[in-house]
Design a protein around this motif. Sequence first.
Motif, PDB file in Angstrom:
ATOM      1  N   LEU A   1      -4.010  12.160  30.234  1.00  0.00           N
ATOM      2  CA  LEU A   1      -5.115  12.820  30.892  1.00  0.00           C
ATOM      3  C   LEU A   1      -6.418  12.381  30.243  1.00  0.00           C
ATOM      4  N   TRP A   2      -7.430  12.267  31.071  1.00  0.00           N
ATOM      5  CA  TRP A   2      -8.748  11.851  30.605  1.00  0.00           C
ATOM      6  C   TRP A   2      -9.782  12.880  31.001  1.00  0.00           C
ATOM      7  N   ALA A   3     -10.785  13.044  30.192  1.00  0.00           N
ATOM      8  CA  ALA A   3     -11.909  13.926  30.488  1.00  0.00           C
ATOM      9  C   ALA A   3     -13.115  13.062  30.821  1.00  0.00           C
ATOM     10  N   ILE A   4     -13.783  13.396  31.923  1.00  0.00           N
ATOM     11  CA  ILE A   4     -14.983  12.666  32.319  1.00  0.00           C
ATOM     12  C   ILE A   4     -16.151  13.636  32.255  1.00  0.00           C
ATOM     13  N   TYR A   5     -17.108  13.332  31.391  1.00  0.00           N
ATOM     14  CA  TYR A   5     -18.299  14.164  31.248  1.00  0.00           C
ATOM     15  C   TYR A   5     -19.254  13.893  32.405  1.00  0.00           C
ATOM     16  N   GLN A   6     -20.248  14.751  32.572  1.00  0.00           N
ATOM     17  CA  GLN A   6     -21.218  14.588  33.652  1.00  0.00           C
ATOM     18  C   GLN A   6     -22.038  13.315  33.495  1.00  0.00           C
ATOM     19  N   CYS A   7     -22.162  12.807  32.283  1.00  0.00           N
ATOM     20  CA  CYS A   7     -22.901  11.564  32.050  1.00  0.00           C
ATOM     21  C   CYS A   7     -22.082  10.339  32.450  1.00  0.00           C
ATOM     22  N   GLY A   8     -20.756  10.539  32.694  1.00  0.00           N
ATOM     23  CA  GLY A   8     -19.899   9.441  33.113  1.00  0.00           C
ATOM     24  C   GLY A   8     -18.999   8.884  32.032  1.00  0.00           C
TER      25      GLY A   8
ATOM     26  N   ARG B   1     -21.124  18.719  23.733  1.00  0.00           N
ATOM     27  CA  ARG B   1     -21.822  17.432  23.901  1.00  0.00           C
ATOM     28  C   ARG B   1     -20.823  16.306  24.159  1.00  0.00           C
ATOM     29  N   CYS B   2     -21.293  15.295  24.880  1.00  0.00           N
ATOM     30  CA  CYS B   2     -20.482  14.101  25.129  1.00  0.00           C
ATOM     31  C   CYS B   2     -20.182  13.434  23.787  1.00  0.00           C
ATOM     32  N   ALA B   3     -18.959  12.990  23.611  1.00  0.00           N
ATOM     33  CA  ALA B   3     -18.572  12.348  22.357  1.00  0.00           C
ATOM     34  C   ALA B   3     -19.297  11.015  22.141  1.00  0.00           C
ATOM     35  N   TRP B   4     -19.760  10.389  23.208  1.00  0.00           N
ATOM     36  CA  TRP B   4     -20.408   9.075  23.102  1.00  0.00           C
ATOM     37  C   TRP B   4     -21.920   9.173  23.002  1.00  0.00           C
ATOM     38  N   CYS B   5     -22.550   9.827  23.983  1.00  0.00           N
ATOM     39  CA  CYS B   5     -24.019   9.804  24.036  1.00  0.00           C
ATOM     40  C   CYS B   5     -24.661  11.099  23.551  1.00  0.00           C
ATOM     41  N   LYS B   6     -23.851  12.120  23.249  1.00  0.00           N
ATOM     42  CA  LYS B   6     -24.296  13.402  22.695  1.00  0.00           C
ATOM     43  C   LYS B   6     -25.134  14.234  23.665  1.00  0.00           C
ATOM     44  N   VAL B   7     -25.077  13.939  24.953  1.00  0.00           N
ATOM     45  CA  VAL B   7     -25.781  14.737  25.953  1.00  0.00           C
ATOM     46  C   VAL B   7     -24.998  16.035  26.174  1.00  0.00           C
ATOM     47  N   GLU B   8     -25.713  17.148  26.212  1.00  0.00           N
ATOM     48  CA  GLU B   8     -25.088  18.449  26.440  1.00  0.00           C
ATOM     49  C   GLU B   8     -24.526  18.497  27.858  1.00  0.00           C
ATOM     50  N   GLY B   9     -23.290  18.970  27.993  1.00  0.00           N
ATOM     51  CA  GLY B   9     -22.661  19.061  29.307  1.00  0.00           C
ATOM     52  C   GLY B   9     -21.928  20.373  29.466  1.00  0.00           C
ATOM     53  N   SER B  10     -22.213  21.070  30.556  1.00  0.00           N
ATOM     54  CA  SER B  10     -21.581  22.367  30.761  1.00  0.00           C
ATOM     55  C   SER B  10     -20.195  22.239  31.371  1.00  0.00           C
ATOM     56  N   ARG B  11     -19.928  21.105  32.052  1.00  0.00           N
ATOM     57  CA  ARG B  11     -18.632  20.929  32.710  1.00  0.00           C
ATOM     58  C   ARG B  11     -18.072  19.537  32.464  1.00  0.00           C
TER      59      ARG B  11
ATOM     60  N   SER C   1      -8.442  13.741  26.879  1.00  0.00           N
ATOM     61  CA  SER C   1      -8.579  15.160  27.220  1.00  0.00           C
ATOM     62  C   SER C   1      -8.266  16.066  26.036  1.00  0.00           C
ATOM     63  N   VAL C   2      -7.344  15.663  25.171  1.00  0.00           N
ATOM     64  CA  VAL C   2      -7.027  16.457  23.980  1.00  0.00           C
ATOM     65  C   VAL C   2      -8.230  16.492  23.043  1.00  0.00           C
ATOM     66  N   CYS C   3      -8.881  15.356  22.883  1.00  0.00           N
ATOM     67  CA  CYS C   3     -10.078  15.298  22.032  1.00  0.00           C
ATOM     68  C   CYS C   3     -11.192  16.160  22.610  1.00  0.00           C
ATOM     69  N   MET C   4     -11.358  16.125  23.934  1.00  0.00           N
ATOM     70  CA  MET C   4     -12.377  16.947  24.590  1.00  0.00           C
ATOM     71  C   MET C   4     -12.102  18.424  24.360  1.00  0.00           C
ATOM     72  N   LEU C   5     -10.852  18.852  24.553  1.00  0.00           N
ATOM     73  CA  LEU C   5     -10.511  20.258  24.331  1.00  0.00           C
ATOM     74  C   LEU C   5     -10.743  20.669  22.882  1.00  0.00           C
ATOM     75  N   ARG C   6     -10.389  19.809  21.980  1.00  0.00           N
ATOM     76  CA  ARG C   6     -10.591  20.092  20.560  1.00  0.00           C
ATOM     77  C   ARG C   6     -12.080  20.277  20.260  1.00  0.00           C
ATOM     78  N   MET C   7     -12.906  19.373  20.776  1.00  0.00           N
ATOM     79  CA  MET C   7     -14.344  19.465  20.536  1.00  0.00           C
ATOM     80  C   MET C   7     -14.933  20.735  21.145  1.00  0.00           C
ATOM     81  N   ARG C   8     -14.556  21.026  22.394  1.00  0.00           N
ATOM     82  CA  ARG C   8     -15.161  22.149  23.111  1.00  0.00           C
ATOM     83  C   ARG C   8     -14.652  23.501  22.627  1.00  0.00           C
ATOM     84  N   ARG C   9     -13.372  23.639  22.383  1.00  0.00           N
ATOM     85  CA  ARG C   9     -12.802  24.949  22.032  1.00  0.00           C
ATOM     86  C   ARG C   9     -12.794  25.217  20.526  1.00  0.00           C
ATOM     87  N   LEU C  10     -12.379  24.239  19.735  1.00  0.00           N
ATOM     88  CA  LEU C  10     -12.288  24.455  18.295  1.00  0.00           C
ATOM     89  C   LEU C  10     -13.653  24.397  17.614  1.00  0.00           C
TER      90      LEU C  10
END
Length: 75
Positions: free
Chosen positions: A1-8, A27-37, A13-22
């Motif tokens: 599974l992959w997570a796609i941020y609003q910036c593209g 923020r996007c892992a690459w460009c650091k833009v804040e993303g709500s979804r 997806s596991v890394c995204m969940l870890r960042m967002r929940r833990l």
Amino acid sequence: LWAIYQCGHRVCSVCMLRMRRLYHNNRCAWCKVEGSRVLVVRTTVTATATADTSLASLWAQAERKDAPPPLDSMY
């Protein structure tokens, strides 16, 4: 599974969940833009699709109130 941020940008997806929940970091892992979804998809979207209209159409489908989520889920 992959997570796609609003910036593209795409991340695991596991890394995204870890960042967002833990770490409470939306923020996007690459460009650091804040993303709500974030879209979570089964397969990665090609680089050209990410830059062009395919990504925009994925977001448009996900935001429609009357349609079920087009992919796995939205976080």
